[in-house]
Design an enzyme around this catalytic site. Structure first.
Site, short mmCIF file in Angstrom:
data_model
loop_
_atom_site.label_atom_id
_atom_site.label_comp_id
_atom_site.label_asym_id
_atom_site.label_seq_id
_atom_site.Cartn_x
_atom_site.Cartn_y
_atom_site.Cartn_z
N ASP A 52 45.12 45.94 34.09
CA ASP A 52 45.07 44.80 35.02
C ASP A 52 45.10 45.31 36.45
O ASP A 52 45.84 46.24 36.77
CB ASP A 52 46.27 43.89 34.77
CG ASP A 52 46.22 42.64 35.63
OD1 ASP A 52 45.10 42.20 35.94
OD2 ASP A 52 47.29 42.13 35.99
N GLU B 255 48.23 46.05 38.38
CA GLU B 255 48.96 47.28 38.11
C GLU B 255 48.49 48.43 39.00
O GLU B 255 49.11 49.48 39.05
CB GLU B 255 48.76 47.68 36.64
CG GLU B 255 49.50 46.78 35.68
CD GLU B 255 51.01 46.90 35.81
OE1 GLU B 255 51.52 48.01 35.75
OE2 GLU B 255 51.67 45.86 35.98
N ASP C 48 49.31 43.38 30.87
CA ASP C 48 48.99 44.40 31.87
C ASP C 48 47.99 45.43 31.35
O ASP C 48 47.22 45.98 32.12
CB ASP C 48 50.27 45.11 32.31
CG ASP C 48 51.24 44.17 32.99
OD1 ASP C 48 50.77 43.31 33.75
OD2 ASP C 48 52.46 44.26 32.74
#
Lengths: 598, 435
Positions: free
Chosen positions: A285, A288, A320
């Protein structure tokens, strides 16, 4: 007298009442331009139009208009400029309180298309406003036509999901439904909201289903007639060479603009990815990787690069990290870029939390909400990656034991796999090894694409350990399905509204919804009750809870419960009584006594 | 006007009714059954008002009938005597039936209350604190050989949880059972929970790592050699639903704060076997992907005990959580927004409920909601306002333009919110998407 002027254009019908037709026309043009671009300023212009309509006196210049409500400096300046230009073109003595004869119609590109519809409208009669007709080969046009065709197929389900609809409509449209045009953030799909607003398309359920409205359907038929006529017109101009009605193949040929490749427009369901034809890629993601404050975020990406992991940064609407199986595609000769390969999501999804994140998310409630969304995202193996950040845990606002309990609850209660690591470096190592092992795990497997929308979340039969599921959903469908707060249905809002009453928990709300799924149906039920007492009791006979056997082995039996009487009474008071709150005292008093007696 | 007219028709019907009743009364007096008839007249009187207005057109023939002197009258009286007797009997029976029905209703209500009470009790029994009482922590005796295991036993005794020390299928393991006899109709005795904790010392864990590494090197062939892992694998093969957590602990506690629990493990592994972090990670990922086994490194038995206690608590929360999560609602039912507003006896709180109900629509701020509730203090008032409007467009736009005051700035409610509130409150299709 302005009213004596012959009225020729549809939009001028409102003119006789307004002594400032010129300003009105300019504002209308401005509003329409803004609306076409989807700009918010359209509302500003609309407000100005309505206050101008109310003003009975002729205005000499734009500055005078400033006294009107909703006329600011900006609008006045624009009007003044237009007025100056007008004077330049028509001479300083040109009348501004009546329209010049033969003035060109307000500049809309689709003026041609008005001609055939005008007749239909005349037959329909009293419609005051001009009907909305999507431009040929625009997004709206394609969507309507696709829905219309689908409805014509006997035995069709009567609605379409977004992906289906996009696939079917794409070849009817010049713009892409998925990729915005250069310099714009709107795709052809953006016009669907207009269709919904105009009552031409009905959007229901979640995931969304699209239906041509009954009214809309006749409209679609109309727009198909429209197609024919437009086709005739434009074929003279050699723009369109193929009749649009059976254009499955002709779609690409008749426009110079690039089309989505046929692979994307086919229905994704049931397709296979054969072993060796795909590779496993880690998706990260973008959150991140960005954000300057957390320098360790960049560290993660650097670490992954150092480990030579093939990863891709994109916006994930939930989680994530996850992995996709991406089809390997050979570049096509003559094209710069290879066509996009299909992507299926593996069942593993990771939510990464450092201890301080965890602490913060427990406090603000994100923790539960995120877990909820992870459970619902359609991937069957959620993983909670906890970075313990060494000694940082000791000066967090929650005690260490609370945090540990939350982590263990995530495993035991929510059924997630919990992975504990020390730092970013270990996280990166974990992701690296996971990527390698997943590639190995999927080495010799044929992957089948399934659609959640079409098939639901069936329990996969291959739940054996070490045998991963091979029927997977496409990345597009997964990520679209995971958008937060995307669209509320009436049912959902009603459930949330019910839960605003103290004591009305989610399961109780769900039980009420089974009987009354809209505020409307509940109110109708109240109206049909014979007495006040019956109204008060209406909901208290609803039972909730279900017999549930061995789905979870340890939980053999859950029985029925009843909606508490006082909740029933409250709902009655809140939804049905048309009382000012102050006068409610007596009512609540009497209700409370009846609650006590129960 | 209409009221007046109605009053007229009432007058007419009233007088007619009276006349009718009087003639009948005379008849019955002649037959000498006045008492019964009086009551019947009474009943007739009370039940007529609705019917009479309809009988306007019928009245002339009826008058005719009553006016004719009939030879059949005498015979009819005899029949009437019989008929009255039957009627009286019927009435008695009816009364009896009514009484029985009432009793039955009472009984039903009692049973209903009983059911409700039981249901409430069952619900109560699912609460974590009650579930905790029915859990038993089962500790394998082999664990007692560990020097630190006293901490675990002491803690279990102190917490007053049920625990037993008995040989487990998986040596060195801790499992849980739940007593479900009170919970359901069928009493089946204790049920095993899915969670299993396996406590391993460093040396045992190292054996496991070596075994897995060998297996990985030989390309997935599980070596037939007996190891610490084989009973675990056997256990997993028996029941695929089990969730195993391996707690790796050094029997000598390291009093070095809990900063780097893994440190010692890594060091030992590295120094003794030459296994580096990456290789260890590979073993752990293998266990995760192929066996759904997680490994936790803990420093000493105090941490093991804490872990066991946390799992026990989590298990006690599970039934209630499953009950509340089972609902098919498309949103997370937990959170501050869902806690509900208390309504007090004087009705305070109701306006807040209404305001928060409007806020449940996407993108409706508290300021906007309170503007709406100020203009329309209850849902019903808003609905009445909708009803008074003629066109759909007007209703959709009813709330648009209301002035919102928030933080000095003045804004107006937009047409979108207005239309969404309208559609939410009035739509028939529960699946209609509002955004």
């Amino acid at each position: 007298m302005p009213a004596s002027e012959p009225v020729r254009l549809g939009r001028k019908r409102a003119l006789p009442t307004c002594p400032n037709p010129l300003f009105l026309r300019w504002l209308t043009e401005l509003r329409d331009q803004a609306r076409e671009k989807g700009l918010k300023t359209q509302h500003v212009y609309q407000k100005a139009i309505s206050s101008l309509n109310k003003y009975p006196l002729p205005l000499k210049n734009a500055r005078e208009a400033k006294i009107l409500q909703n006329f600011g400096d900006g609008i006045c300046k624009i009007l003044d400029e237009k007025l100056q230009r007008y004077y330049r073109e028509n001479g300083p003595e040109a009348p501004i309180h009546s329209l010049p004869e033969g003035a060109p119609p307000a500049g809309r590109p689709d003026n041609n298309s008005l001609a055939p519809t005008r007749k239909v409208r005349g037959e329909a009669g009293k419609r005051k406003k001009r009907e909305y007709v999507p431009q040929k080969r625009s997004g709206g046009y394609a969507v309507l036509l696709a829905l219309y065709r689908q409805a014509q197929i006997p035995g069709s389900k009567g609605y379409m999901f977004k992906l289906e609809l996009q696939a079917e409509a794409q070849h009817l449209c010049d713009k892409s439904f998925t990729v915005p045009e250069l310099g714009s953030k709107y795709t052809a799909w953006s016009s669907v909201s207009t269709l919904i607003q105009k009552n031409l398309v009905l959007k229901t359920h979640n995931p969304a289903r699209y239906t041509g409205h009954t009214h809309g359907n006749t409209h679609t038929a109309k727009s198909q007639n429209l197609t024919k006529s437009i086709c005739l017109i434009s074929s003279k101009n050699r723009l369109v060479s193929v009749a649009p009605l059976r254009t499955d193949a002709g779609g690409t040929s008749c426009s110079g603009k690039p089309q989505a490749p046929p692979a994307a427009s086919r229905r994704p369901n049931g397709e296979r990815l054969l072993p060796g034809n795909y590779e496993i890629i880690l998706c990260v993601d973008f959150i991140e990787t960005t954000g300057g404050s957390h320098h360790c975020k960049q560290e993660l990406v650097k670490e992954l690069q150092r480990n030579r992991v093939t990863f891709d940064i994109r916006k994930l609407n939930v989680g994530d990290f996850l992995w996709v199986a991406r089809e390997k595609v050979a570049p096509v000769p003559g094209q710069l870029r290879p066509p996009p390969g299909r992507e299926l999501v593996l069942d593993y999804i990771i939510e990464r939390k450092r201890m301080d994140d965890l602490c913060g998310s427990i406090i603000d409630g994100r923790f539960r909400e995120q877990k909820f969304r992870l459970k619902r995202c359609g991937l069957r193996r959620p993983i909670y990656l906890v970075e313990e950040c060494g000694t940082a845990a000791s000066h967090l606002s929650l005690p260490e034991t609370t945090l540990q309990q939350a982590i263990i609850n995530t495993q035991v209660v929510d059924g997630f796999f919990v992975k504990r690591v020390q730092d970013v470096k270990e996280s990166a190592a974990y992701l690296t090894v996971m990527t390698r092992y997943l590639s190995k795990l999927y080495q010799n497997r044929t992957l089948i694409c399934r659609s959640r929308e079409l098939e639901g979340d069936g329990e996969s039969d291959e739940e054996e350990r070490g045998n991963p599921s091979c029927t997977l959903i496409s990345f597009t469908e997964f990520n679209q399905g995971a958008i937060k707060n995307k669209c509320q249905t009436v049912r959902e809002v009603f459930a949330r509204q019910l839960m605003q009453i103290s004591g009305l928990s989610g399961d109780r709300a769900a039980a009420i919804l089974e009987h009354y799924s809209t505020p409307r149906s509940l109110l109708t039920a109240y109206e049909q009750c014979a007495s006040e007492a019956e109204k008060e009791k209406l909901l208290s006979s609803i039972r909730y809870g279900k017999l549930k056997r061995s789905v979870v082995q340890c939980l053999i039996f859950i029985s029925f419960y009843f909606i508490l009487h006082y909740i029933s009474v409250y709902l009655y008071i809140i939804f049905f009584l048309a009382l000012q709150i102050k006068t409610l005292k007596n009512t609540t008093d009497s209700c409370f006594t009846s609650v006590k007696n129960n | 006007m209409s009221v007046l007219q109605r009053a007229k028709t009432w007058e007419i019907s009233d007088s007619e009714d009276e006349g009718d009743a009087q003639t009948k009364g005379e008849e019955s007096r002649q037959t000498g059954l006045s008492a019964d008839c009086g009551s019947s007249r009474g009943s007739q009187d009370t039940c007529t008002p609705h019917a009479v207005s309809q009988s306007n057109s019928l009245s002339p023939p009826r008058e005719l009938k009553s006016g004719t002197p009939s030879p059949a009258r005498k015979r009819r009286t005899k029949e009437e005597v019989e008929a009255e007797r039957v009627k009286a009997k019927e009435r008695k029976e009816a009364r009896e039936r009514e009484r029985r029905a009432k009793a039955q209703e009472k009984e039903e209500r009692r049973q209903e209350q009983q059911r409700r009470r039981e249901a409430a009790e069952r619900l109560k029994s699912l609460r974590p604190e009650n579930c905790l009482k029915r859990l038993t922590v089962c500790v394998d005796p082999a664990l007692l050989q560990h020097s630190g295991s006293d901490i675990l036993l002491d803690t279990l005794v102190a917490s007053e949880w049920k625990f037993s020390i008995e040989s487990q299928q998986l040596s060195h393991s801790i499992t849980w059972t739940r007593d479900v006899s009170q919970q359901g109709e069928e009493s089946k005795g204790p049920v095993e929970e899915e969670q299993i904790i396996l406590v391993l010392g460093l040396t045992d864990f190292m054996d496991m790592v070596i075994w897995v590494k060998k297996m990985l090197e030989s390309d997935g062939e599980e070596s037939p050699v007996e190891s610490v892992l084989s009973p675990l694998l056997e256990c997993l093969n028996r029941d695929a639903k089990k969730v195993v957590t391996v707690l790796v602990t050094d029997s000598q506690p390291h009093y070095r704060a809990n900063s780097c629990r893994e440190y010692t493990v890594h060091q030992t592994l590295q120094s003794q076997l030459g296994i580096d972090n990456l290789e260890l990670e590979e073993v752990l990922v293998y266990l995760q992907l192929y066996k759904n086994v997680s490994v936790v490194f803990l420093d000493g038995w105090q941490n093991v005990t804490d872990h066991v206690c946390a799992v026990t608590k989590a298990l006690s929360k599970r039934p209630f959580k499953i009950l509340t999560e089972r609902t098919e609602l498309p949103f997370c039912v937990d959170g501050s927004w869902a806690s509900g507003v208390r309504v007090e006896r004087d009705g305070s709180g109701l306006s807040q409920v209404w305001s928060r109900q409007i806020q449940q629509l996407n993108r409706v701020s508290p300021a906007v909601a309170s503007t709406i509730t100020a203009a329309y203090p209850s849902p019903q008032i808003l609905l009445q306002a909708y009803q008074s409007m003629e066109s759909e467009e007007d209703r959709k736009g009813l709330l648009a333009g209301l002035l919102v005051k928030s933080g000095g700035k003045e804004r107006r409610i937009g047409p979108d919110i207005s239309a969404r509130v309208y559609r939410c409150l009035t739509a028939h299709n529960s699946q209609l998407v509002l955004d």
